[in-house]
Design a protein around this motif. Structure first.
Motif, short mmCIF file in Angstrom:
data_model
loop_
_atom_site.label_atom_id
_atom_site.label_comp_id
_atom_site.label_asym_id
_atom_site.label_seq_id
_atom_site.Cartn_x
_atom_site.Cartn_y
_atom_site.Cartn_z
N GLY A 76 0.81 -1.21 0.00
CA GLY A 76 0.00 0.00 0.00
C GLY A 76 0.84 1.25 0.00
N GLU A 77 0.16 2.37 -0.16
CA GLU A 77 0.81 3.67 -0.19
C GLU A 77 -0.01 4.61 0.68
OE1 GLU A 77 1.83 7.09 -3.52
OE2 GLU A 77 0.94 5.20 -4.13
N THR A 78 0.65 5.53 1.36
CA THR A 78 -0.04 6.49 2.20
C THR A 78 -0.02 7.86 1.54
OG1 THR A 78 0.55 5.28 4.19
CG2 THR A 78 -0.14 7.55 4.49
N LEU A 79 -1.21 8.44 1.40
CA LEU A 79 -1.36 9.78 0.85
C LEU A 79 -1.70 10.71 2.00
CD1 LEU A 79 -3.64 8.85 -2.19
CD2 LEU A 79 -1.15 9.01 -2.14
N GLN A 80 -1.14 11.94 1.97
CA GLN A 80 -1.40 12.89 3.05
C GLN A 80 -1.67 14.26 2.47
OE1 GLN A 80 1.60 12.85 6.06
NE2 GLN A 80 1.46 10.66 6.36
N GLY A 81 -2.48 15.02 3.20
CA GLY A 81 -2.77 16.39 2.78
C GLY A 81 -3.29 17.22 3.93
N THR A 82 -3.10 18.55 3.79
CA THR A 82 -3.58 19.51 4.78
C THR A 82 -4.24 20.65 4.04
OG1 THR A 82 -1.76 18.93 6.26
CG2 THR A 82 -2.89 20.99 6.71
N SER A 83 -5.38 21.12 4.55
CA SER A 83 -6.09 22.24 3.91
C SER A 83 -5.63 23.56 4.52
CB SER A 83 -7.60 22.09 4.08
OG SER A 83 -7.97 22.35 5.42
N ALA A 84 -5.98 24.64 3.86
CA ALA A 84 -5.66 25.97 4.38
C ALA A 84 -6.39 26.24 5.69
CB ALA A 84 -6.01 27.04 3.35
#
Length: 169
Positions: A76-84
């Protein structure tokens, strides 16, 4: 004629002299054999129960390996993100035989917000993998989509108006 059918022991007067001793000995033997059979069954039951519990625990450990969020594994792969606005999204994407399995951890959503976990493909298609009503604090949820992991461009949390709140890629 009836007397001819009786065995000769029936003609004796009363029981044999040592009958009580023989009866006690026979009953004692029967009791001891029964007690040994019960103990043997108890040992077999205990041993079988121990093996069943050990098998269940070993199976749980085996199945639970590599299922933690935030790990990058061979499967598997981990995706990450943060909003403003400060929302955080981490998604573990795993390819399965029937499509895609997702385990997402989301934090920073507005309390009461209707949210959808949406998978975006490289060719522009969207697949809804889950939905929930946000609350204060972190939420971990599992979802799935009928798309291959290699086709995933990103994963978003979208609101009721289909606007992305936070995107991980």
């Amino acid at each position: 004629m009836l007397m001819e059918e009786l065995p000769p022991e029936a003609a004796l007067d009363g029981p044999p002299q040592n009958a009580d001793h023989l009866l006690r000995r026979a009953l004692g033997t029967v009791r001891e054999e029964r007690h040994q059979a019960v103990r043997r069954r108890g040992r077999i039951t205990a041993l079988t129960s121990t093996f069943v519990v050990a098998g269940v625990l070993a199976g749980g450990v085996w199945m639970g390996q590599g299922m933690g969020v935030g790990e990058i594994g061979a499967d598997g792969e981990t995706l990450q993100g943060t909003s403003a606005a400060g929302a955080h999204l981490a998604v573990k994407v795993t390819d399965t035989e029937g499509g895609l399995r997702l385990v997402a951890t989301v934090d920073g959503m507005q309390d009461g917000e209707a949210c959808w976990l949406v998978v975006h493909t490289k060719d522009g298609r969207k697949f809804t993998a889950g939905s929930w009503r946000a609350h204060d604090g972190e939420v971990t949820l599992a979802g799935s989509a009928m798309v291959r992991a290699g086709d995933v461009a990103g994963v978003s949390v979208m609101n009721h108006d289909h606007q992305p709140l936070v995107t991980a890629s």
